[in-house]
Design a protein around this motif. Sequence first.
Motif, mmCIF file in Angstrom:
data_model
loop_
_atom_site.group_PDB
_atom_site.id
_atom_site.type_symbol
_atom_site.label_atom_id
_atom_site.label_comp_id
_atom_site.label_asym_id
_atom_site.label_seq_id
_atom_site.Cartn_x
_atom_site.Cartn_y
_atom_site.Cartn_z
ATOM 1 N N ILE A 145 0.842 -1.429 0.036
ATOM 2 C CA ILE A 145 -0.064 -0.026 0.026
ATOM 3 C C ILE A 145 0.938 1.162 -0.183
ATOM 4 N N GLU A 146 0.671 1.950 -1.039
ATOM 5 C CA GLU A 146 1.739 3.302 -1.168
ATOM 6 C C GLU A 146 1.024 4.466 -0.456
ATOM 7 N N GLN A 147 1.826 5.274 -0.202
ATOM 8 C CA GLN A 147 1.252 6.649 0.695
ATOM 9 C C GLN A 147 0.077 7.244 -0.115
ATOM 10 N N ASN A 148 0.162 7.221 -1.633
ATOM 11 C CA ASN A 148 -1.093 7.695 -2.023
ATOM 12 C C ASN A 148 -2.487 6.948 -2.348
ATOM 13 N N GLY A 149 -2.226 5.791 -1.386
ATOM 14 C CA GLY A 149 -3.390 4.968 -1.517
ATOM 15 C C GLY A 149 -3.502 4.007 -2.591
ATOM 16 N N LEU A 150 -2.498 3.982 -3.373
ATOM 17 C CA LEU A 150 -2.336 2.972 -4.617
ATOM 18 C C LEU A 150 -2.073 1.603 -4.096
ATOM 19 N N LEU A 151 -2.813 0.843 -4.426
ATOM 20 C CA LEU A 151 -2.636 -0.701 -4.091
ATOM 21 C C LEU A 151 -1.909 -1.414 -5.028
ATOM 22 N N LYS A 152 -0.904 -2.364 -4.683
ATOM 23 C CA LYS A 152 0.014 -3.115 -5.589
ATOM 24 C C LYS A 152 -0.475 -4.403 -5.382
ATOM 25 N N ASN A 153 -0.284 -5.210 -6.461
ATOM 26 C CA ASN A 153 -0.407 -6.552 -6.600
ATOM 27 C C ASN A 153 -1.608 -7.154 -5.734
ATOM 28 N N LEU A 154 -2.704 -6.809 -6.164
ATOM 29 C CA LEU A 154 -4.055 -7.060 -5.144
ATOM 30 C C LEU A 154 -4.583 -8.335 -5.722
ATOM 31 N N PHE A 155 -5.196 -9.196 -4.817
ATOM 32 C CA PHE A 155 -6.069 -10.575 -5.058
ATOM 33 C C PHE A 155 -7.400 -10.399 -4.524
ATOM 34 N N VAL A 156 -8.267 -10.700 -4.971
ATOM 35 C CA VAL A 156 -9.752 -10.588 -4.285
ATOM 36 C C VAL A 156 -10.428 -12.163 -4.635
ATOM 37 N N TYR A 157 -10.945 -12.687 -3.720
ATOM 38 C CA TYR A 157 -11.709 -13.844 -3.802
ATOM 39 C C TYR A 157 -12.949 -13.719 -3.273
ATOM 40 N N LEU A 158 -13.913 -14.305 -3.989
ATOM 41 C CA LEU A 158 -15.501 -14.190 -3.610
ATOM 42 C C LEU A 158 -16.266 -15.456 -3.478
ATOM 43 N N ASP A 159 -16.721 -16.029 -2.642
ATOM 44 C CA ASP A 159 -17.341 -17.192 -2.640
ATOM 45 C C ASP A 159 -18.849 -16.751 -2.471
ATOM 46 N N ASP A 160 -20.073 -17.071 -3.521
ATOM 47 C CA ASP A 160 -21.055 -16.857 -3.474
ATOM 48 C C ASP A 160 -21.920 -17.689 -2.663
#
Length: 376
Positions: A164-179
């Motif tokens: 997480i950079e100081q300006n709020g930019l997220l690096k190398n993100l992974f999202v998992y969603l189970d319905d």
Amino acid sequence: MTLIQRYLFRQIGVPVVAACAALAGIGLLSQSLDQLEVIVERGQSVWVMVKLTLLALPQLFSVILPIGLFVGALIALTRLQREQELTAAFASGMTRWKVISPAARIAAIAAVVTLVMTVLIQPWSQRTAREQAYAIRTDLAALLVEEGRFVQGPDGLTVYVQQIEQNGLLKNLFVYLDDGKGGVRTWDAAEARFEQVQGQPFLTLTNGSMQEYSSNGVLNQFSFARFPFDLTPFTDSRETIRYKPSDLWMGQLFDPTPDLVAASGSRGELLAEAHSRLSSPLYALTAMALALSAIMGGAFSRTGYGWRMAKAAGIFLVVRVFGYGIVAASAWNSWLNVFQYLLPLVAAALALRMLFRALKPGRRSPALDRLKARFA
């Protein structure tokens, strides 16, 4: 004011300001310790913690100022009496009222400042703090993102961010969603950022791919340059800001709407809060009256005034505690609100009566002599 009165005003005012500042510092320290949770658990900035700490100070002011006034006045008056400066003022022909008028002016100024704080500044600061706390509590960016950890969100959502950079930019993100029905979707992106689109929260993914495994065993995959991930389904839209009686304006306390009564408290509680704000400045007058009576209400003593100061402090403590008890009782019996004003006024009147009494130590009362002569 005369030259001597201006001198007494300065000599009493400086310790009073110093005592109030010291108590305010202690209050800020205690509040800042309480707000550390905002940084540790909610991932907010130091500025947010400082803002919440400062916003809590006006509500403490009605408690801090009378105590600071009492302590500062005792310190100043003890020094003036010990160095016989008050005796010199009386010897110059000044009346008792002229001598105590600088202290009375300080008490009046403190009462006016307390009234402005409780009536105008306190509801604004409390409402602002309540809105800030609501924003922190519903901030998905703080709830879902923690550098280097898998964070489980609501409704089967899991998010991982490598940096997480100081300006709020997220690096190398992974999202998992189970319905919850056997279907799974995952997103991975080189960069991402939380944004608001028409007032709704979105997680904008950049340069990534999406994989979907449906409940019937079909796997779908595609790449994207930019993908807006809607976070609205994971927010609790039913949650609203609930204001307490201390957050409301005086007009709302005296004339609340039915919805306000249902959300913030009963009419008795709101009315008790309104009278408590209006009567709080009177305790500044009580504090100064007790301090004056403790030092100037008796004979001069070279050994100090510790016992008289202790008695005055005990009386002030009892009066203030009874005041809080009356506020609590007034929420259920509205006719008790009048005692919120009578208690500090009566205490101040009795202290001034002791201060202006004509008797001196060792002198017999003429009224008592006449009474004894009548029955002799």
